[in-house]
Design a protein around this motif. Structure first.
Motif, PDB file in Angstrom:
ATOM      1  N   ARG A  92      27.446 -11.377 -15.838  1.00 31.79           N
ATOM      2  CA  ARG A  92      26.018 -10.317 -16.971  1.00 31.79           C
ATOM      3  C   ARG A  92      25.086 -11.095 -17.834  1.00 31.79           C
ATOM      4  O   ARG A  92      24.082 -10.592 -18.394  1.00 31.79           O
ATOM      5  CB  ARG A  92      26.776  -9.384 -17.042  1.00 31.79           C
ATOM      6  CG  ARG A  92      25.729  -7.956 -17.058  1.00 31.79           C
ATOM      7  CD  ARG A  92      26.853  -6.384 -17.198  1.00 31.79           C
ATOM      8  NE  ARG A  92      27.854  -6.323 -18.415  1.00 31.79           N
ATOM      9  CZ  ARG A  92      28.549  -6.337 -17.556  1.00 31.79           C
ATOM     10  NH1 ARG A  92      29.473  -6.554 -15.811  1.00 31.79           N
ATOM     11  NH2 ARG A  92      30.416  -6.334 -18.196  1.00 31.79           N
ATOM     12  N   THR A  93      26.297 -12.033 -18.790  1.00 26.31           N
ATOM     13  CA  THR A  93      26.694 -12.460 -19.539  1.00 26.31           C
ATOM     14  C   THR A  93      25.261 -13.608 -19.386  1.00 26.31           C
ATOM     15  O   THR A  93      24.320 -13.575 -20.309  1.00 26.31           O
ATOM     16  CB  THR A  93      27.031 -13.169 -20.206  1.00 26.31           C
ATOM     17  OG1 THR A  93      28.518 -12.165 -20.860  1.00 26.31           O
ATOM     18  CG2 THR A  93      27.551 -14.030 -21.339  1.00 26.31           C
ATOM     19  N   LEU A  94      24.659 -14.006 -18.797  1.00 28.60           N
ATOM     20  CA  LEU A  94      24.032 -15.596 -18.092  1.00 28.60           C
ATOM     21  C   LEU A  94      22.538 -14.497 -18.061  1.00 28.60           C
ATOM     22  O   LEU A  94      21.662 -14.787 -18.865  1.00 28.60           O
ATOM     23  CB  LEU A  94      24.569 -16.332 -17.096  1.00 28.60           C
ATOM     24  CG  LEU A  94      23.072 -17.020 -17.007  1.00 28.60           C
ATOM     25  CD1 LEU A  94      23.336 -18.478 -18.077  1.00 28.60           C
ATOM     26  CD2 LEU A  94      24.281 -17.705 -15.888  1.00 28.60           C
ATOM     27  N   GLN A  95      22.969 -13.047 -17.232  1.00 22.16           N
ATOM     28  CA  GLN A  95      21.377 -12.522 -16.707  1.00 22.16           C
ATOM     29  C   GLN A  95      20.570 -11.964 -18.631  1.00 22.16           C
ATOM     30  O   GLN A  95      19.333 -12.574 -17.897  1.00 22.16           O
ATOM     31  CB  GLN A  95      22.109 -11.529 -15.961  1.00 22.16           C
ATOM     32  CG  GLN A  95      21.164 -10.654 -15.637  1.00 22.16           C
ATOM     33  CD  GLN A  95      19.828 -11.561 -14.502  1.00 22.16           C
ATOM     34  OE1 GLN A  95      19.666 -11.990 -14.167  1.00 22.16           O
ATOM     35  NE2 GLN A  95      19.571  -9.943 -13.796  1.00 22.16           N
ATOM     36  N   PHE A  96      21.111 -11.699 -19.038  1.00 26.32           N
ATOM     37  CA  PHE A  96      21.196 -10.650 -19.892  1.00 26.32           C
ATOM     38  C   PHE A  96      20.901 -11.643 -21.279  1.00 26.32           C
ATOM     39  O   PHE A  96      20.995 -11.142 -22.633  1.00 26.32           O
ATOM     40  CB  PHE A  96      21.465  -9.887 -20.448  1.00 26.32           C
ATOM     41  CG  PHE A  96      21.296  -8.290 -19.150  1.00 26.32           C
ATOM     42  CD1 PHE A  96      20.293  -7.674 -19.725  1.00 26.32           C
ATOM     43  CD2 PHE A  96      22.367  -8.449 -18.410  1.00 26.32           C
ATOM     44  CE1 PHE A  96      20.275  -7.354 -17.879  1.00 26.32           C
ATOM     45  CE2 PHE A  96      21.589  -7.771 -17.506  1.00 26.32           C
ATOM     46  CZ  PHE A  96      21.000  -6.688 -16.870  1.00 26.32           C
ATOM     47  N   PRO A 222      21.336  -3.421 -19.204  1.00 24.97           N
ATOM     48  CA  PRO A 222      22.722  -3.706 -18.765  1.00 24.97           C
ATOM     49  C   PRO A 222      23.856  -2.963 -18.861  1.00 24.97           C
ATOM     50  O   PRO A 222      24.722  -2.895 -18.706  1.00 24.97           O
ATOM     51  CB  PRO A 222      22.933  -4.471 -21.128  1.00 24.97           C
ATOM     52  CG  PRO A 222      21.647  -5.027 -20.822  1.00 24.97           C
ATOM     53  CD  PRO A 222      20.428  -3.957 -20.099  1.00 24.97           C
ATOM     54  N   ALA A 223      23.547  -1.960 -18.549  1.00 31.24           N
ATOM     55  CA  ALA A 223      24.296  -1.018 -18.997  1.00 31.24           C
ATOM     56  C   ALA A 223      24.240  -0.522 -17.108  1.00 31.24           C
ATOM     57  O   ALA A 223      25.251  -0.020 -17.133  1.00 31.24           O
ATOM     58  CB  ALA A 223      23.365   0.627 -19.531  1.00 31.24           C
ATOM     59  N   GLN A 224      23.027  -0.418 -16.194  1.00 25.42           N
ATOM     60  CA  GLN A 224      22.936  -0.223 -14.966  1.00 25.42           C
ATOM     61  C   GLN A 224      23.878  -1.184 -14.683  1.00 25.42           C
ATOM     62  O   GLN A 224      24.383  -1.116 -13.769  1.00 25.42           O
ATOM     63  CB  GLN A 224      21.598  -0.124 -14.452  1.00 25.42           C
ATOM     64  CG  GLN A 224      21.573   0.206 -13.394  1.00 25.42           C
ATOM     65  CD  GLN A 224      19.969  -0.549 -12.824  1.00 25.42           C
ATOM     66  OE1 GLN A 224      19.173  -1.511 -13.227  1.00 25.42           O
ATOM     67  NE2 GLN A 224      19.633   0.533 -11.646  1.00 25.42           N
ATOM     68  N   ARG A 227      27.196  -0.966 -14.537  1.00 25.96           N
ATOM     69  CA  ARG A 227      27.972   0.090 -13.815  1.00 25.96           C
ATOM     70  C   ARG A 227      27.942   0.083 -12.339  1.00 25.96           C
ATOM     71  O   ARG A 227      29.113  -0.024 -11.521  1.00 25.96           O
ATOM     72  CB  ARG A 227      26.861   1.382 -14.023  1.00 25.96           C
ATOM     73  CG  ARG A 227      27.009   2.078 -15.066  1.00 25.96           C
ATOM     74  CD  ARG A 227      26.299   3.530 -14.720  1.00 25.96           C
ATOM     75  NE  ARG A 227      24.849   3.493 -14.392  1.00 25.96           N
ATOM     76  CZ  ARG A 227      24.250   3.353 -15.749  1.00 25.96           C
ATOM     77  NH1 ARG A 227      24.418   3.163 -17.122  1.00 25.96           N
ATOM     78  NH2 ARG A 227      23.287   3.373 -15.516  1.00 25.96           N
ATOM     79  N   ILE A 228      27.468  -1.257 -11.829  1.00 25.02           N
ATOM     80  CA  ILE A 228      27.271  -1.265 -10.412  1.00 25.02           C
ATOM     81  C   ILE A 228      27.614  -2.662 -10.764  1.00 25.02           C
ATOM     82  O   ILE A 228      28.345  -3.199  -9.382  1.00 25.02           O
ATOM     83  CB  ILE A 228      25.866  -2.320 -10.421  1.00 25.02           C
ATOM     84  CG1 ILE A 228      24.196  -1.364 -10.478  1.00 25.02           C
ATOM     85  CG2 ILE A 228      25.422  -3.374  -9.492  1.00 25.02           C
ATOM     86  CD1 ILE A 228      23.285  -2.011 -10.068  1.00 25.02           C
ATOM     87  N   ASP A 229      28.568  -3.461 -11.016  1.00 22.14           N
ATOM     88  CA  ASP A 229      29.717  -4.575 -11.081  1.00 22.14           C
ATOM     89  C   ASP A 229      30.897  -3.950 -11.722  1.00 22.14           C
ATOM     90  O   ASP A 229      31.716  -4.647 -10.749  1.00 22.14           O
ATOM     91  CB  ASP A 229      29.000  -5.206 -13.016  1.00 22.14           C
ATOM     92  CG  ASP A 229      28.395  -6.200 -12.692  1.00 22.14           C
ATOM     93  OD1 ASP A 229      27.470  -6.535 -11.988  1.00 22.14           O
ATOM     94  OD2 ASP A 229      28.363  -6.674 -14.088  1.00 22.14           O
ATOM     95  N   THR A 230      30.676  -3.029 -11.682  1.00 21.21           N
ATOM     96  CA  THR A 230      32.455  -2.240 -11.925  1.00 21.21           C
ATOM     97  C   THR A 230      32.329  -1.935 -10.637  1.00 21.21           C
ATOM     98  O   THR A 230      33.094  -1.720  -9.629  1.00 21.21           O
ATOM     99  CB  THR A 230      32.370  -0.984 -12.512  1.00 21.21           C
ATOM    100  OG1 THR A 230      32.010  -1.048 -13.604  1.00 21.21           O
ATOM    101  CG2 THR A 230      33.263  -0.098 -12.477  1.00 21.21           C
ATOM    102  N   ALA A 231      31.946  -0.753  -9.398  1.00 23.40           N
ATOM    103  CA  ALA A 231      31.613  -0.659  -7.974  1.00 23.40           C
ATOM    104  C   ALA A 231      31.628  -1.449  -7.171  1.00 23.40           C
ATOM    105  O   ALA A 231      32.259  -1.959  -5.953  1.00 23.40           O
ATOM    106  CB  ALA A 231      29.736   0.295  -7.423  1.00 23.40           C
TER     107      ALA A 231
END
Length: 264
Positions: A92-96, A222-224, A227-231
């Protein structure tokens, strides 16, 4: 510089190099933490305009380290979930990242290595590189990296590659969008420098906004993503401790075929 990731400043570009060539730049906890930290530092440094991510040696990244996988195979569901969340934070850090990112794919990329390539804005690789999302062969799925890979290559290609686990070449990677270009190794650095030259011609604030615009219009925020990462972390943790996941991991670590694999 860390043992597992090196950072070199070349003008306004931060070159981050996965530095575990003895294990084909495979991930472990230390590499994940080091790379996440270096990406965050680059993002916060106003002197850094662009980031290049590459690997030391003949491979870009072979994905998960065997010893790390062995530890996760015997870990609890909660420990596996926490482990997956750390990898998810890296992706996520790299993506955003607010700065333009370029993947210099110097060789094979498997599993999480494919995820890193997919998270970069620009990806150029050698034409001899091989790629795979082979988790299903172990009774697992590419859960954490799935949003980024699907965004890069599209749902249709992802469905096929996720369920076959097949190895594919650089030409295919370029055709489906994982790579923007596949070039002979002698031309790789020239192509990377060309991309950096083009990036340097643009206004940095406009680039940040343009990147955010593309992601936002593409339905990625990022927020979405969190949430997807958690699932997805919960999913992979559950599969790692399942009977099939335990059998598949054990077979892989013992270098034998799982029961569902056809006989040669």
């Amino acid at each position: 510089m860390t043992d597992s990731v090196s950072c070199e400043r070349r003008g306004t570009t931060a070159w981050l190099t996965l530095n575990r060539p003895q294990v084909h730049n495979a991930f472990d906890d230390t590499l994940i933490a080091a790379l996440t930290g270096l990406l965050e530092q680059a993002d916060d440094d106003p002197a850094v305009r662009t980031v290049v991510l590459t690997g030391n040696g003949s491979c870009f990244s072979a994905g998960a380290d065997l010893n790390w996988m062995r530890g996760m195979a015997s870990a609890s569901e909660q420990e596996n979930r926490n482990d997956s969340l750390r990898l998810a934070r890296l992706m996520r850090t790299l993506q955003f990242l607010s700065k333009p990112t370029v993947a210099r794919v110097n060789g094979a990329a498997y599993g999480g290595g494919v995820g890193l390539v997919a998270c970069c804005d620009i990806a150029v690789g050698v034409d001899t590189a091989k790629f795979a999302l082979s988790e299903v062969k172990l009774g697992l799925v590419p859960a954490v990296i799935s949003p980024y890979v699907i965004a890069a290559i599209g749902l249709r290609e992802a469905r096929r590659l996720f369920i076959t686990g097949e190895v594919f070449d650089a030409t295919t990677a370029a055709r489906i969008g994982l790579l923007h270009a596949a070039v002979p190794s002698a031309e790789l650095d020239e192509m990377i420098e060309r991309q950096l030259y083009l990036l340097a011609k643009a206004g940095p604030h406009a680039q940040r906004e343009a990147k955010a615009l593309a992601l936002r219009v593409g339905g990625i925020d990022p927020a979405q993503a969190e949430r997807i990462d958690t699932a997805n972390a919960e999913l992979i943790a559950r599969l790692r401790i399942s009977e099939e996941g335990q059998h598949g991991l054990g077979a892989f670590l013992d270098k034998r075929g799982p029961r569902w694999s056809p006989s040669p």
